[in-house]
Structure formats: structure tokens, C-alpha cells
Design an enzyme around this catalytic site. Structure first.
Site, short mmCIF file in Angstrom:
data_model
loop_
_atom_site.label_atom_id
_atom_site.label_comp_id
_atom_site.label_asym_id
_atom_site.label_seq_id
_atom_site.Cartn_x
_atom_site.Cartn_y
_atom_site.Cartn_z
N GLY A 300 0.81 -1.21 0.00
CA GLY A 300 0.00 0.00 0.00
C GLY A 300 0.85 1.26 0.00
N SER A 301 0.39 2.27 0.74
CA SER A 301 0.95 3.62 0.63
C SER A 301 2.39 3.76 1.09
CB SER A 301 0.07 4.60 1.42
OG SER A 301 -1.21 4.70 0.84
N VAL A 302 2.93 2.77 1.82
CA VAL A 302 4.34 2.90 2.23
C VAL A 302 5.29 2.81 1.04
CG1 VAL A 302 4.01 2.09 4.60
CG2 VAL A 302 4.42 0.43 2.80
#
Length: 581
Positions: A300-302
Site C-alpha cells: 500500500g501507501s508505504v
């Protein structure tokens, strides 16, 4: 009654003369027999004694192992994580066992065994040796001896002890009853820890008692002690905070990884659920496996800082470049990508701070697939971590030639590829070490780790500033802030795949991430947290994983003796900002 005397000398039978040759023949036959027996004895004992010696040895001669003392496993400060202690084992000669029913029941209770199982061990009278139970406690062995059961004996062995218990078991692992490593460091370094057994050739009586030594004795070579990079205090604290977060959020599981950003040492690597290394009955894969290394997920966003970092490195954008994310969604080859809420016009810094999928996608589509693939590969994605530990996996990063436009877009914000938490932690050393990715190690190493340049120091510094903004006021990771130390990091909330999709709005499952570093100007540690399937109303990484990050960072830096770089407590923000998936 009158007795009549018998004159033997007048008996015809006795008076007859015996031929001399008959006497000589009898004497010669006896002498010949004795000579034959002597020759046979000499042949057996001197010339052809192998067979009989072998038969004697089979019955009475034994080669006893002289066990080497297994080496200790120590943490970086010399505290014991694993050591061997003497432990009695119970054995028996079945044909000699004399035990009544009451004593059998008492023995079964002492050994925590079913009576039927214990009785079965004594049924086979053809056996001259059987283990009843190995490595029991001293108190149990004493009570067994007090039962005074004929045919049951004790022998000293060595049992492995693990003082840190379930907090460190996923790193340390355990040995079996033969003192051979089965999991973790115990398995990886089994040869060095185990040493080399010696031997002793002896003659034993039928009761197993040594009568005499025969032949030369080979002394054992003890195993070497092993000092890990793990700090047992950091490990225990991280485990406690992780456990609390998993239980509080009614999650399925969780993991934490703490790396020293200077040396590449693993300071903590812990998972929950865990298990006690001394109580391994009925273990499940959920408890046994080291999730931080063996389980891979879409991050995801990491992943967004890597996409933005590449765009900065190639000069396509600057931190202040304007990206219009209106109206909060974008369509790529028929598929729509959305933000969790509209962000309007953002700078590149704002794209990271507000975790905009739309903004990241617009930046990513300016680049070629091979550029993104090369950066992801250099950061360690799609490759097995080079660490001495069993079970580490490579994750998934498909060749860029197969990427469709929508796949390039989703990979830019962490979907369509997979990585372990350990890989994510190591990848963030790129930002902590001025653009260098460094090797990681589980053994103590006080030297600065040599790195491989992935991004320029200037780009890494720019991304670090964005990560600080993401963990500060207005960012998605505000709960990552700590007392006294500046931090920077990125939260992530990723849908879990259910079958071939991600489920519906009613049955979505999530993984919550937070990966970051501190202190932000000169990072000493990288900390990665993952909570799997939180189900207590909160699931955003900034709400679920970031608090574990904050507490772990603060405690770790204090243990390391790092001086605080903030004079006051960070600003407390009342309203959390949701991140995009």
C-alpha cells in the site's frame, strides 16, 4: 541272615589280564582330545577371534557419546537468550521392570503421560533399553527415584532454556530433544552452536552400568557461543506493545522490525501470536512462523516515497511542483483510482503528506516502467533478503515488460507487488542513509555498514522531509510522534486479497502499516510495524500501526542512549487525517 564274603582276587573277570595297548589307546585318546581342545582354544583366542569378539561386543561393549556442550546464544549486551542446563532423563529395561498398578499411576502422573502409553513402554520385554521420558525437571526426577521401581533408571542429559520466552522465540528458535536446532537461529547456526561430540568405548553389564573402559577416548569439542545483534530489552518492549495493539484492535496478527540505520543490525524482530519455546505441543502455523520474514503482502501507501523519490531523482518534479488531484479520482485504461477524500491541488510534498493515490499516479505515469522496476529492485523488492535466517522470502515484483498502464499506476502506490515487513524495513534505509541501501545482519556488528547508492543524498533528504510532514500535523501518521525525538515515516492501509479480489465494501479486510525512522535529521533507527486484519473499528495505518511505532522508537532510542532532539512534546493534533488506499 548269614553274609558270605566275596574274594575279588579269585573273580575270573578281575583276574583276567587287560591288554596294555587298550590302556594306552584310552590315555592317547584323552590326550588327543585335550590337544584338540587346546588347539581349538588357541585358534579361537589367537587366530580367528573376530567373530567371538564381535559377539561379546554386541552384548556388552558400547560406544558412549560424550556430548558437546551446546554454545549459548547471547544478545548484543551479553544477556543470555539460550543456554543448556543439565536435565535428568528416565529410562528402563522392560524385562526388569516390576511395577504395580498404584505405582504405575503415580509414575504416569509425575511424567504427565497417559497410563496406557506408559504401560506400553514396559510391555516389550525383548528390548533391553527404552526411554520413558527425556529431560524432566529435577523435582520430577527426584520423586520418580523415590518410587523405587525396579528396572527404571536415570541418565543426565542437557536441556535448552530460553529466558526471554515468547518475546524472542521467533528469532532464537528452539532445539529438539536431541539438542539439534529446529527453528530460527538455533537451526541456522546449528553446526557452530552444536560443536562436535566425543566418544568413549566401554564394557557394560546387563544393568547398563559401566564395568571398564576399552580403547581410546575422544574428547568432545564444545559449541561456540553466538552473539546476536538483538537487544533483548528492545525486543521485549516491542513484543509487549505489538501484543497490546493486536489484542486492542482485535487483529489477526502483527509484526515489528527495528533496524540500526548505521550498522544494519537487527535490534528487534518480533511477531504476535507467539509461543513458549518450552511448551510446543499443538503448535499451529499461526504461532510458529516468523511472519516478518515469511509473509508477504501488498504494502500500500508505504511504497509512495519510492515513486516520489524516483521522480525527484530524475528531475521530473521538485518538492514544490503542483499536482492537481481534483476531483479525487483518475481513470487509467478504463479503471478508476480514487483518494479516500478529495485533496484538490497539492505540492509533491503534499502528495506524500496527504497520501494521495491520484497525485502519486499522475507522477508515476510520467516515468517509464523500467525506471520504476529498476528502483524497486535496487531497494530490495522481489529479492530474497540476504540474511542468515530460515524462511525468508523474496516477495513478488513482476518484470516491467509485462506491466500494463493500470498496473504501473497501482504499483506506484503499493498494489500489484508484494513484500515482507522485513523487506520494507530494509528498503527505508535508502532514506535513512542518504540514498544508500545497506545490508542487514542478525549477528552483532559495531562497524558502519557499507551501502549501495540507490538515490542521491539530496533526494533522500527531500523525501525524509516529506516523511516528517506525513508524521506531523496534517499528515496521515500523526500518532507516530514521540516525546523528545523527531520522526518521519509513512502509514499504509492495504486491502487484503480475498480469493481473486479484495471483497466488497461489507467484508473488506485490511493490513495496517507504518514504516519510518528517527531522529529525522540523522536517523539512527528504522522501525516497521504491520497489523494484520484489525477489526475493532479502526484500520488505517496511522491509527493502528503508528502508535506502536511511536512507543517503540522512543524506548529504543532511550536504550541506545541517543540524545533527544526536540525540547518539547510534539504538537497533539485533534483530528486524524485518513490516508488513501
Amino acid at each position: 541272615m548269614t553274609r558270605r564274603g566275596v574274594q575279588y582276587t579269585s573273580s575270573p573277570l578281575l583276574a583276567s589280564r587287560t591288554p596294555v595297548w587298550r590302556s594306552k589307546l584310552v590315555v592317547g585318546a584323552i590326550a588327543l582330545a585335550f590337544c584338540g581342545l587346546a588347539a581349538r582354544a588357541a585358534y579361537i583366542q589367537v587366530v580367528a577371534n573376530d567373530f567371538f569378539q564381535h559377539q561379546g561386543e554386541v552384548r556388552f561393549a558400547r560406544t558412549l557419546d560424550l556430548p558437546a556442550n551446546r554454545g549459548r546464544i547471547l544478545d548484543r549486551n551479553g544477556l543470555i537468550l539460550a543456554s543448556s542446563v543439565p536435565s535428568p532423563s528416565i529410562w528402563a529395561i522392560p524385562e526388569d521392570v516390576e511395577i504395580d498398578k498404584p505405582k504405575l499411576q503415580k509414575l504416569a502422573k509425575l511424567l504427565d503421560m497417559p497410563v496406557a502409553e506408559l504401560s506400553k513402554k514396559f510391555d516389550d520385554e525383548d528390548k533391553t533399553f527404552v526411554w520413558v521420558k527425556r529431560q524432566v525437571d529435577d523435582a520430577v526426577a527426584k520423586q520418580v527415584a523415590e518410587l523405587n521401581i525396579k528396572g527404571i533408571y536415570q541418565r543426565k542429559e542437557y536441556k535448552r532454556q530460553y529466558p526471554e520466552g515468547e518475546s524472542a522465540v521467533h528469532v532464537v528458535g528452539f532445539t529438539n530433544v536431541e539438542d539439534k536446532g529446529q527453528e530460527g537461529v538455533e537451526l541456522t547456526f546449528n553446526q557452530d552452536l552444536g560443536g562436535r561430540n566425543g566418544s568413549r568405548r566401554v564394557i557394560k553389564d546387563r544393568l547398563g552400568q559401566v564395568v571398564e573402559d576399552v580403547g581410546n577416548q575422544i574428547p568432545p569439542v564444545d559449541g561456540k557461543d553466538l552473539q546476536l545483534s538483538i537487544d533483548s530489552k528492545v525486543q521485549f518492549f516491542a513484543y509487549q506493545k505489538l501484543r497490546e495493539a493486536v489484542l486492542e484492535n482485535k487483529a489477526k496478527a502483527g509484526s515489528v522490525v527495528v533496524l540500526d540505520a548505521t550498522t544494519g543490525e537487527v535490534l528487534a524482530l518480533t511477531n504476535y501470536p507467539s509461543y513458549s519455546p518450552d511448551k510446543r505441543r499443538n503448535l499451529t502455523g499461526e504461532q510458529l512462523r516468523n511472519r516478518a520474514l515469511t509473509d508477504t503482502f501488498e504494502p500500500g501507501s508505504v511504497m509512495k516515497p519510492f515513486t516520489i523519490g524516483l521522480a525527484l531523482e530524475t528531475g521530473r518534479v521538485t518538492p514544490q511542483t503542483i499536482i492537481d488531484t481534483t476531483p479525487g479520482r483518475i481513470t487509467i485504461t478504463g479503471s478508476t483510482i480514487s483518494d479516500s477524500h478529495p485533496n484538490g491541488v497539492l505540492t509533491v510534498e503534499g502528495v506524500i503528506q496527504h497520501s494521495s493515490n491520484v497525485g502519486t499516479t499522475k507522477i508515476a505515469m510520467q516515468m517509464q516502467p523500467h525506471e520504476m522496476w529498476e528502483l524497486f529492485t535496487q531497494a530490495g523488492f522481489g529479492q530474497k533478503p540476504q540474511i542468515s535466517f530460515p524462511g525468508a522470502v523474496s516477495g513478488k515484483l513482476r518484470p516491467y515488460k509485462t506491466w500494463r498502464p493500470i498496473e504501473q499506476a497501482t504499483m506506484s502506490y503499493g498494489y500489484g507487488l508484494s513484500a515482507s515487513l522485513f523487506q520494507m524495513a530494509r528498503s527505508y534505509t535508502v532514506f535513512a542513509r542518504d540514498g544508500q541501501i545497506i545490508p542487514v545482519t542478525l549477528t552483532k556488528n559495531s562497524d558502519t555498514a557499507p551501502g549501495t547508492q540507490v538515490l542521491s543524498a539530496r533526494t533522500a533528504g527531500q523525501v525524509r522531509k516529506m516523511l516528517q510532514m506525513a508524521a506531523g500535523p496534517g499528515g496521515t501518521g500523526q500518532k507516530a510522534q514521540t516525546i523528545g525525538f523527531s520522526v518521519g515515516g509513512k502509514s499504509g492501509t492495504a486491502y487484503k486479497q480475498i480469493g481473486k479480489g479484495y471483497g466488497t465494501d461489507k467484508n473488506h479486510k485490511y493490513r495496517s502499516w507504518f514504516v519510518g525512522m528517527a531522529p529525522i535529521d540523522n536517523p539512527r533507527i528504522v522501525v516497521a510495524v504491520m497489523i494484520d486484519e484489525p477489526s475493532n473499528g479502526k484500520y488505517f495505518g496511522g491509527d493502528v500501526a503508528a502508535p506502536v511505532f511511536a512507543e517503540t522508537v522512543q524506548q529504543t532510542l532511550r536504550i541506545m542512549g541517543v540524545q533527544p532532539d526536540l525540547a518539547v512534546r510534539p504538537q497533539i493534533v485533534a483530528q486524524a487525517v485518513e490516508e488513501s488506499f
